[in-house]
Design a protein around this motif. Structure first.
Motif, mmCIF file in Angstrom:
data_model
loop_
_atom_site.group_PDB
_atom_site.id
_atom_site.type_symbol
_atom_site.label_atom_id
_atom_site.label_comp_id
_atom_site.label_asym_id
_atom_site.label_seq_id
_atom_site.Cartn_x
_atom_site.Cartn_y
_atom_site.Cartn_z
ATOM 1 N N VAL A 60 -42.104 6.357 42.517
ATOM 2 C CA VAL A 60 -40.641 6.320 42.445
ATOM 3 C C VAL A 60 -40.070 7.740 42.484
ATOM 4 C CG1 VAL A 60 -38.690 5.755 40.953
ATOM 5 C CG2 VAL A 60 -40.532 4.112 41.247
ATOM 6 N N LEU A 61 -40.703 8.682 41.801
ATOM 7 C CA LEU A 61 -40.244 10.066 41.831
ATOM 8 C C LEU A 61 -40.333 10.638 43.241
ATOM 9 C CD1 LEU A 61 -39.351 12.688 40.426
ATOM 10 C CD2 LEU A 61 -41.775 13.134 39.920
ATOM 11 N N TYR A 62 -41.477 10.431 43.891
ATOM 12 C CA TYR A 62 -41.642 10.913 45.269
ATOM 13 C C TYR A 62 -40.620 10.252 46.182
ATOM 14 C CZ TYR A 62 -43.681 11.451 49.915
ATOM 15 O OH TYR A 62 -43.869 11.714 51.245
ATOM 16 N N GLN A 63 -40.396 8.954 45.984
ATOM 17 C CA GLN A 63 -39.448 8.218 46.816
ATOM 18 C C GLN A 63 -38.029 8.734 46.616
ATOM 19 O OE1 GLN A 63 -40.093 3.854 47.585
ATOM 20 N NE2 GLN A 63 -38.361 3.716 46.179
ATOM 21 N N THR A 64 -37.688 9.095 45.370
ATOM 22 C CA THR A 64 -36.361 9.640 45.086
ATOM 23 C C THR A 64 -36.128 10.948 45.820
ATOM 24 O OG1 THR A 64 -36.341 8.592 42.901
ATOM 25 C CG2 THR A 64 -34.825 10.434 43.254
ATOM 26 N N VAL A 65 -37.111 11.852 45.748
ATOM 27 C CA VAL A 65 -36.984 13.142 46.433
ATOM 28 C C VAL A 65 -36.940 12.935 47.944
ATOM 29 C CG1 VAL A 65 -38.078 15.379 46.819
ATOM 30 C CG2 VAL A 65 -38.117 14.352 44.538
ATOM 31 N N GLU A 66 -37.806 12.044 48.447
ATOM 32 C CA GLU A 66 -37.849 11.791 49.884
ATOM 33 C C GLU A 66 -36.518 11.229 50.392
ATOM 34 O OE1 GLU A 66 -40.540 9.148 53.026
ATOM 35 O OE2 GLU A 66 -40.267 8.489 50.957
ATOM 36 N N MET A 67 -35.965 10.248 49.684
ATOM 37 C CA MET A 67 -34.713 9.634 50.112
ATOM 38 C C MET A 67 -33.556 10.626 50.010
ATOM 39 S SD MET A 67 -35.250 5.871 48.372
ATOM 40 C CE MET A 67 -33.655 5.224 48.881
ATOM 41 N N SER A 68 -33.562 11.450 48.975
ATOM 42 C CA SER A 68 -32.500 12.446 48.822
ATOM 43 C C SER A 68 -32.574 13.489 49.928
ATOM 44 C CB SER A 68 -32.596 13.115 47.450
ATOM 45 O OG SER A 68 -32.464 12.173 46.416
ATOM 46 N N MET A 231 -34.781 4.096 43.114
ATOM 47 C CA MET A 231 -34.791 5.523 42.847
ATOM 48 C C MET A 231 -34.971 5.748 41.358
ATOM 49 S SD MET A 231 -31.855 6.849 45.528
ATOM 50 C CE MET A 231 -32.324 8.578 45.367
ATOM 51 N N LEU A 232 -35.223 6.991 40.988
ATOM 52 C CA LEU A 232 -35.564 7.281 39.593
ATOM 53 C C LEU A 232 -34.414 6.948 38.651
ATOM 54 C CD1 LEU A 232 -37.832 8.269 37.836
ATOM 55 C CD2 LEU A 232 -37.028 10.625 38.144
ATOM 56 N N PHE A 254 -35.694 14.343 32.119
ATOM 57 C CA PHE A 254 -35.917 15.769 32.336
ATOM 58 C C PHE A 254 -36.827 16.031 33.533
ATOM 59 C CE2 PHE A 254 -34.055 16.431 28.186
ATOM 60 C CZ PHE A 254 -33.397 17.639 28.386
ATOM 61 N N ILE A 255 -37.626 15.068 33.927
ATOM 62 C CA ILE A 255 -38.372 15.217 35.176
ATOM 63 C C ILE A 255 -37.397 15.197 36.358
ATOM 64 C CG2 ILE A 255 -39.995 14.042 36.711
ATOM 65 C CD1 ILE A 255 -41.500 13.163 34.141
ATOM 66 N N LEU A 256 -36.438 14.276 36.332
ATOM 67 C CA LEU A 256 -35.415 14.252 37.372
ATOM 68 C C LEU A 256 -34.571 15.522 37.328
ATOM 69 C CD1 LEU A 256 -34.026 12.619 39.618
ATOM 70 C CD2 LEU A 256 -32.565 11.599 37.861
ATOM 71 N N LEU A 257 -34.274 15.985 36.107
ATOM 72 C CA LEU A 257 -33.500 17.210 35.950
ATOM 73 C C LEU A 257 -34.262 18.419 36.482
ATOM 74 C CD1 LEU A 257 -30.810 18.212 34.811
ATOM 75 C CD2 LEU A 257 -31.949 18.561 32.616
ATOM 76 N N ALA A 258 -35.574 18.424 36.313
ATOM 77 C CA ALA A 258 -36.387 19.528 36.820
ATOM 78 C C ALA A 258 -36.330 19.609 38.339
ATOM 79 C CB ALA A 258 -37.837 19.365 36.349
ATOM 80 N N VAL A 259 -36.312 18.462 38.998
ATOM 81 C CA VAL A 259 -36.196 18.457 40.458
ATOM 82 C C VAL A 259 -34.848 19.045 40.882
ATOM 83 C CG1 VAL A 259 -36.145 17.000 42.511
ATOM 84 C CG2 VAL A 259 -37.724 16.469 40.653
ATOM 85 N N ALA A 260 -33.782 18.662 40.169
ATOM 86 C CA ALA A 260 -32.454 19.197 40.494
ATOM 87 C C ALA A 260 -32.403 20.707 40.268
ATOM 88 C CB ALA A 260 -31.387 18.494 39.646
ATOM 89 N N PHE A 261 -32.971 21.175 39.160
ATOM 90 C CA PHE A 261 -32.967 22.609 38.870
ATOM 91 C C PHE A 261 -33.828 23.373 39.867
ATOM 92 C CE2 PHE A 261 -31.487 22.045 34.331
ATOM 93 C CZ PHE A 261 -30.314 22.764 34.535
ATOM 94 N N ALA A 262 -34.910 22.752 40.326
ATOM 95 C CA ALA A 262 -35.750 23.415 41.329
ATOM 96 C C ALA A 262 -34.961 23.660 42.607
ATOM 97 C CB ALA A 262 -36.992 22.565 41.613
ATOM 98 N N MET A 263 -34.181 22.664 43.034
ATOM 99 C CA MET A 263 -33.367 22.854 44.224
ATOM 100 C C MET A 263 -32.263 23.875 43.982
ATOM 101 S SD MET A 263 -32.817 22.275 47.334
ATOM 102 C CE MET A 263 -34.052 20.990 47.604
ATOM 103 N N LEU A 264 -31.654 23.848 42.793
ATOM 104 C CA LEU A 264 -30.647 24.851 42.467
ATOM 105 C C LEU A 264 -31.241 26.255 42.500
ATOM 106 C CD1 LEU A 264 -28.830 23.056 39.506
ATOM 107 C CD2 LEU A 264 -27.797 23.665 41.680
ATOM 108 N N TRP A 265 -32.469 26.395 42.022
ATOM 109 C CA TRP A 265 -33.120 27.706 41.995
ATOM 110 C C TRP A 265 -33.484 28.164 43.407
ATOM 111 C CZ3 TRP A 265 -38.034 29.491 43.316
ATOM 112 C CH2 TRP A 265 -38.339 30.784 42.876
#
Length: 592
Positions: A60-68, A231-232, A254-265
């Motif tokens: 589901v996490l991979y699918q969320t990133v892929e779809m986004s 999605m997540l 916070f796993i979902l939040l980490a993905v968002a922060f990674a893209m922000l970074w």
């Protein structure tokens, strides 16, 4: 006392009301949620291990990133040429096109998702048309699949991609491209070497906004997708609804939040483009590989330099011939994109006047039946009244707190301003499910779950962020010499703000109020978490109706939301026109 007096005279004090609301409802709870994800005070990674040791969770996490990422890529492919064509249009045409992009953006995302349910459903517009005309005998599976989810996500996010790019492209000096073409460059070369690099800030902003917002999508996958399109955010919401194991939910959030922060970074690491300057030595393998590729490209360029030189000499004074085909193709593409954004809303409005018991387009007979049904049903009336009451309260709080915060931050030190602004924008830049869980925890601490005051506070943290951003943008072009001139005439700070500053920034204030109201009136995810079972807002009522009993009453409700967006747009324009006239009059009086 002297220290207190000096502190109260600092501009940053004006941001305290907004900061207090944000810290109490969201800031402290998000820290508390972070601690709970690690089972503090006894530190443990068991919640994160439980998430990653489940293959379904990782999928589901991979699918969320892929779809986004996919939705962001599609929005970029469609949005960039659309923004370019809008920016190159005549001023009058450009204004009309921007309005046609903004109206869907201001319309409720729930109403826009509902439009695609009507269009793609088994008995929707497309299948009914194909069956009635004998093209197919059974409905096509156009909904409850990945295609429908992507279509809905792109439809909702495309204005978010277009608007930042248009704002950047309009400010690019077109004489630079003309100069490149006068030196022998083709239209494509001048675009690729001159225009495109200058438009990258808008591309970065649009991609960042679309990707982060797509990470938190909940309504669209749930309404248009199937079980394989979860999605997540849907996963987290399901866990909240069933067990509400706070440490497990916190870890997922916070796993979902980490993905968002990674893209922000990654995207926000250096927006100025200063990295990679000549003379900097690469410090890792990627840097050395990039340098090697750069040397190879430079060698190839030097090898072909003689050919390019001859070509330039032969073409530098030759006018480039281009027929009308590119213009026609561009106009057709732009028309198709604007139609894609506008037509679903028009279909919903037309269908809301149908007299049939089911979806029918075009309607066989026109009637106000479903509007009577909407206003005559106590459940719909109660939901509408609750949404208006909450929206008005949120607008008042957000407008006052957001305007004061923007006014104070505009006069604060740049470092302090950047840190506070980043904190205040978190409620509208982080995934909505993460904000909702943190807000749930914050209201639980104050005993405000299931109350209108709790919903108002939950909506206000996002409303304050919208108001602050829009007023700050208005203050960026504000001439502070007008304030100093008023104070030199013995006007106090409050009178100067009321008589000079406020009238000139009024469009930004009203724009912030509009977006704060729309944010509250359209909110579903956070509201569903903190409202309990006693309060139903209009979006929650619409969402329940869409999930369990779809009828044209939702079309009537969606049409009202579309009309509301147009009313808000007219109000913003009227305020802008009035303020512009006032500014021109003040300037004329000053010259005389």
């Amino acid at each position: 006392m002297l220290i207190i007096r000096r502190l109260t005279q600092q501009p940053i004090v004006l941001a305290l009301p907004a900061l207090l609301i944000l810290a109490a409802v969201f800031g402290a709870p998000i820290v508390q949620l972070f601690f709970k994800s690690f089972n503090l005070p006894s530190f443990s990674l068991v919640n994160y291990q439980a998430f990653f040791f489940q293959p379904a969770n990782v999928r589901v996490l991979y699918q969320t990133v892929e779809m986004s990422l996919t939705a962001t890529g599609i929005c970029l492919l469609l949005g960039y040429p659309t923004a370019y064509l809008i920016s190159t249009a005549r001023t009058s045409v450009r204004v009309v096109l921007i309005v046609l992009v903004v109206i869907p953006y201001l319309t409720s995302s729930l109403a826009r998702t509902y439009a695609w349910i009507v269009i793609l459903g088994d008995h929707g517009l497309i299948n009914n048309f194909l069956i009635d005309n004998g093209f197919i005998s059974d409905p096509l599976p156009l909904i409850y699949n990945r295609f429908a989810v992507y279509l809905g996500m792109v439809y909702i996010m495309l204005p978010v991609m277009i608007l930042p790019m248009v704002s950047v492209m309009v400010g690019i000096d077109r004489s630079l491209m003309a100069a490149a073409q006068s030196m022998g460059a083709s239209s494509f070369t001048s675009f690729w070497r001159v225009f495109f690099p200058l438009s990258l800030p808008g591309v970065r902003s649009g991609c960042l906004l679309v990707f982060v917002l797509c990470l938190g999508f909940y309504i669209t996958p749930a309404a248009l997708g199937g079980l394989r399109d979860t999605m997540l955010s849907n996963f987290i919401y399901a866990e909240v609804s069933t067990s509400f194991n706070i440490p497990r939910v916190a870890a997922s959030a916070f796993i979902l939040l980490a993905v968002a922060f990674a893209m922000l970074w990654i995207v926000g690491l250096d927006l100025s483009g200063s990295h990679g300057l000549p003379g900097q030595s690469p410090k890792d393998e990627r840097g050395r590989a990039a340098a090697l590729i750069g040397r190879l490209l430079r060698s190839l360029s030097e090898y072909l330099i003689s050919h390019r030189s001859k070509r330039w000499k032969s073409r530098r004074f030759r006018p480039e011939r281009s027929g009308r085909m590119p213009e026609v193709a561009g106009a057709m593409f732009l028309a198709s994109m604007i139609s894609f954004l506008v037509i679903p809303g028009i279909i919903i409005v037309v269908m809301s006047f149908s007299d049939a018991n089911y979806f029918q387009f075009p309607p066989a007979a026109l009637s106000l039946r479903w509007y009577y049904q909407f206003f005559g049903d106590p459940s719909w009336d109660g939901a509408l009244l609750a949404s208006f009451q909450i929206g008005v309260a949120v607008t008042a709080i957000a407008t006052v707190a957001g305007t004061l915060a923007a006014y104070g931050l505009a006069r604060a030190h740049s470092t302090v301003r950047a840190a506070i602004t980043m904190f205040m924008l978190m409620p509208i830049t982080l995934p909505a499910i993460v904000v909702g869980i943190a807000t749930y925890l914050g209201l639980l601490n104050f005993g405000l779950l299931g109350s209108k005051l709790g919903i108002i506070l939950a909506h206000s943290i996002g409303g304050v962020a919208y108001a602050m951003v829009i007023v700050s943008a208005t203050l960026a072009n504000f001439d502070r010499r007008l304030e100093r001139a008023a104070m030199s005439m013995m006007a106090g700070p409050f009178r100067t703000f009321r008589r000079i500053s406020l009238p000139l920034i009024l469009p930004g204030v009203l724009g912030g109020a509009v977006f704060a109201f729309i944010h509250s009136f359209d909110e579903v995810v956070i509201t569903s978490l903190v409202s309990g079972l006693s309060i139903r807002t209009l979006p929650l009522k619409m969402w329940e109706n869409i999930r369990h009993q779809i009828d044209p009453t939702v079309a009537a409700a969606s049409s009202l939301l579309i009309v509301l967006a147009m009313i808000w747009l007219v109000a913003i324009y009227a305020a802008w026109w009035r303020t512009t006239s006032r500014t021109q009059r003040i300037a004329a009086e000053a010259q005389n």
